[in-house]
Scaffold this motif. Sequence first.
Motif, short mmCIF file in Angstrom:
data_model
loop_
_atom_site.label_atom_id
_atom_site.label_comp_id
_atom_site.label_asym_id
_atom_site.label_seq_id
_atom_site.Cartn_x
_atom_site.Cartn_y
_atom_site.Cartn_z
N LEU A 76 -9.35 3.51 -2.51
CA LEU A 76 -10.01 3.80 -1.22
C LEU A 76 -9.19 3.28 -0.05
O LEU A 76 -9.17 3.89 1.02
CB LEU A 76 -11.41 3.16 -1.20
CG LEU A 76 -12.41 3.62 -2.27
CD1 LEU A 76 -13.67 2.78 -2.21
CD2 LEU A 76 -12.76 5.09 -2.07
N VAL A 77 -8.48 2.15 -0.25
CA VAL A 77 -7.69 1.54 0.83
C VAL A 77 -6.57 2.48 1.28
O VAL A 77 -6.26 2.56 2.47
CB VAL A 77 -7.11 0.18 0.37
CG1 VAL A 77 -6.01 -0.30 1.30
CG2 VAL A 77 -8.23 -0.87 0.31
N SER A 78 -6.00 3.23 0.34
CA SER A 78 -4.89 4.14 0.68
C SER A 78 -5.32 5.20 1.70
O SER A 78 -4.50 5.69 2.48
CB SER A 78 -4.35 4.81 -0.58
OG SER A 78 -5.38 5.52 -1.23
N GLN A 79 -6.63 5.54 1.72
CA GLN A 79 -7.13 6.48 2.74
C GLN A 79 -7.64 5.73 3.96
O GLN A 79 -7.56 6.21 5.09
CB GLN A 79 -8.28 7.31 2.16
CG GLN A 79 -7.88 8.12 0.94
CD GLN A 79 -9.06 8.51 0.08
OE1 GLN A 79 -10.22 8.28 0.43
NE2 GLN A 79 -8.79 9.09 -1.08
N TRP A 80 -8.17 4.54 3.74
CA TRP A 80 -8.80 3.74 4.82
C TRP A 80 -7.74 3.18 5.77
O TRP A 80 -7.85 3.32 6.99
CB TRP A 80 -9.62 2.63 4.16
CG TRP A 80 -10.37 1.71 5.07
CD1 TRP A 80 -11.24 2.06 6.06
CD2 TRP A 80 -10.34 0.27 5.05
NE1 TRP A 80 -11.76 0.92 6.65
CE2 TRP A 80 -11.23 -0.18 6.05
CE3 TRP A 80 -9.67 -0.67 4.28
CZ2 TRP A 80 -11.45 -1.54 6.30
CZ3 TRP A 80 -9.90 -2.02 4.52
CH2 TRP A 80 -10.77 -2.45 5.53
N LYS A 81 -6.74 2.51 5.22
CA LYS A 81 -5.67 1.90 6.03
C LYS A 81 -4.31 2.24 5.42
O LYS A 81 -3.64 1.39 4.82
CB LYS A 81 -5.85 0.36 6.07
CG LYS A 81 -7.12 -0.12 6.73
CD LYS A 81 -7.02 -0.02 8.23
CE LYS A 81 -8.39 -0.34 8.85
NZ LYS A 81 -8.43 0.04 10.26
N PRO A 82 -3.88 3.52 5.53
CA PRO A 82 -2.64 3.92 4.83
C PRO A 82 -1.40 3.19 5.32
O PRO A 82 -0.44 3.02 4.57
CB PRO A 82 -2.56 5.43 5.11
CG PRO A 82 -3.46 5.68 6.28
CD PRO A 82 -4.50 4.63 6.26
N GLN A 83 -1.40 2.74 6.58
CA GLN A 83 -0.20 2.10 7.14
C GLN A 83 -0.18 0.58 6.95
O GLN A 83 0.83 -0.07 7.22
CB GLN A 83 -0.09 2.40 8.65
CG GLN A 83 -0.17 3.87 9.02
CD GLN A 83 0.91 4.69 8.34
OE1 GLN A 83 2.03 4.26 8.21
NE2 GLN A 83 0.54 5.89 7.87
N THR A 84 -1.30 -0.01 6.53
CA THR A 84 -1.40 -1.47 6.46
C THR A 84 -1.03 -1.97 5.07
O THR A 84 -1.54 -1.45 4.08
CB THR A 84 -2.84 -1.92 6.81
OG1 THR A 84 -3.26 -1.25 8.00
CG2 THR A 84 -2.93 -3.42 7.02
N PRO A 85 -0.16 -2.98 4.97
CA PRO A 85 0.21 -3.48 3.64
C PRO A 85 -0.96 -4.20 2.96
O PRO A 85 -1.80 -4.81 3.62
CB PRO A 85 1.36 -4.47 3.94
CG PRO A 85 1.16 -4.88 5.37
CD PRO A 85 0.54 -3.71 6.06
N VAL A 86 -0.99 -4.12 1.63
CA VAL A 86 -2.00 -4.82 0.83
C VAL A 86 -1.33 -6.02 0.22
O VAL A 86 -0.24 -5.91 -0.37
CB VAL A 86 -2.57 -3.90 -0.29
CG1 VAL A 86 -3.57 -4.66 -1.14
CG2 VAL A 86 -3.19 -2.66 0.31
N CYS A 87 -1.93 -7.22 0.36
CA CYS A 87 -1.30 -8.39 -0.22
C CYS A 87 -2.32 -9.30 -0.89
O CYS A 87 -3.53 -9.09 -0.75
CB CYS A 87 -0.49 -9.16 0.83
SG CYS A 87 -1.49 -9.84 2.15
#
Length: 441
Positions: A54-65
């Motif tokens: 879901l994050v890939s659609q929600w915040k595609p430009q923000t890195p996940v860490c």
Amino acid sequence: MGMDSEKNSLCRLQCSYASLDEAFEIGKETYRGQQYSQIYFARLHLMRTLLYSLVSQWKPQTPVCTVLGLEQGKECVIVGTLYKHMKLKPCILDEYSKERSAVPLVRPHNFMHDDDYLVLEDESGRVKLGGDIISPSVFVTGIVVALHGKETGAGDFSVLEVLEAGLPPQIEFPLKSREDKYIVLVSGLNVGSSDSNPLQLQLFIDHITGHLGDEKEQSIASQIVHVVIAGNSIGIPRGLVNGQNLASKDLSRIAEPIKELDILLNQIAAGLPLDIMPGPNDPANFSLPQQPLHRCLFPGSAAYNTFRSCTNPHSFEIDNIRFLGTSGQNVDDLEKYSDAKDKLEFMERTLRWRHLAPTAPNTLGCYPYTDSDPFFIESCPHVYFVGNQDKYESRVIKAGSEGQFVRLISVPKFSESGVAVVVNLRDLECHALSFGTQFSS
């Protein structure tokens, strides 16, 4: 009477039924000293995979860490399990210190305090959450969420946005049939307790089995296709069960309500399919998921193939309409550790978190599963009910990316309210069925 019951059962509408309780059946699992941390690992692994998609659609430009990989001032998304630090949460050590403690140990209705705060943790570490976006009053320990924000100079994570899992996918609601078919939900019969009113209970049974009222009433009763009893069916006097050996006269006092309940269920099962779920006060295991009440408790009713002893939580399909329900422990526990305007809001939150009992195993007893979490909601129900509540409430929620709709139902304690709930399978409309035995002077 015999001919009447035969006539009623002959003209009663039929429906298809499928139990989906397999996930809640402990079966051959054995306790081998495993720790409860395993459930949290299984939950985090399951939910994180879902949230990442879901994050890939929600915040595609923000890195996940990860929590350990946070950098001060750098915006990112972190996924983990929430832990709620609560000042008033009861602690077993307080039980030992109360003789010496100068502060009286009050038992509030709710353990919330203004100083409560949230922490997010994953395998790498934990970080305290800050900002006004995420409110400690709404969340509880055990929920897995994705958070967008940045680490502050003080070492906290300042939350800018919260992403919950949201409502799970839902099977298609069958096209509306032309005929009305009803399901009756009832809970808290408490047979044998001082609250229980035998006349009220008999009126309820006579009504749904079609032995009460005129032809019109009986034709409505013939459209009832299923009955679900959602926990707390037996009211055993509390003073009797205290871990001591019981005298024979006390044993018979415990057995009496069970025999009485069997006689009542016998009348229902003779003409109607019946599901009975265990509740917190019933003779079943205490921890969730509660296993079915043993059939030997009901020698009369269990002889009918219409009688089903089920787990709590209980999931089933009737005419391709999916039901999910509990006997109330999950929502009652949420009420102690968080805030909402009504019980239906707590229910809605559990659907949005995709988890039936997020406070298990922290404050709600549950079996220590090792590689799965049975309370994860994979498929969105059409009807979600919770038993043993203070009053009848219901509403429909329409939410989710696929336009899911769910009928939420809070089923009241019958012994206190005299109210059962009737759901129409045609359109999921529902209403209260009220039985009063008060005579006005």
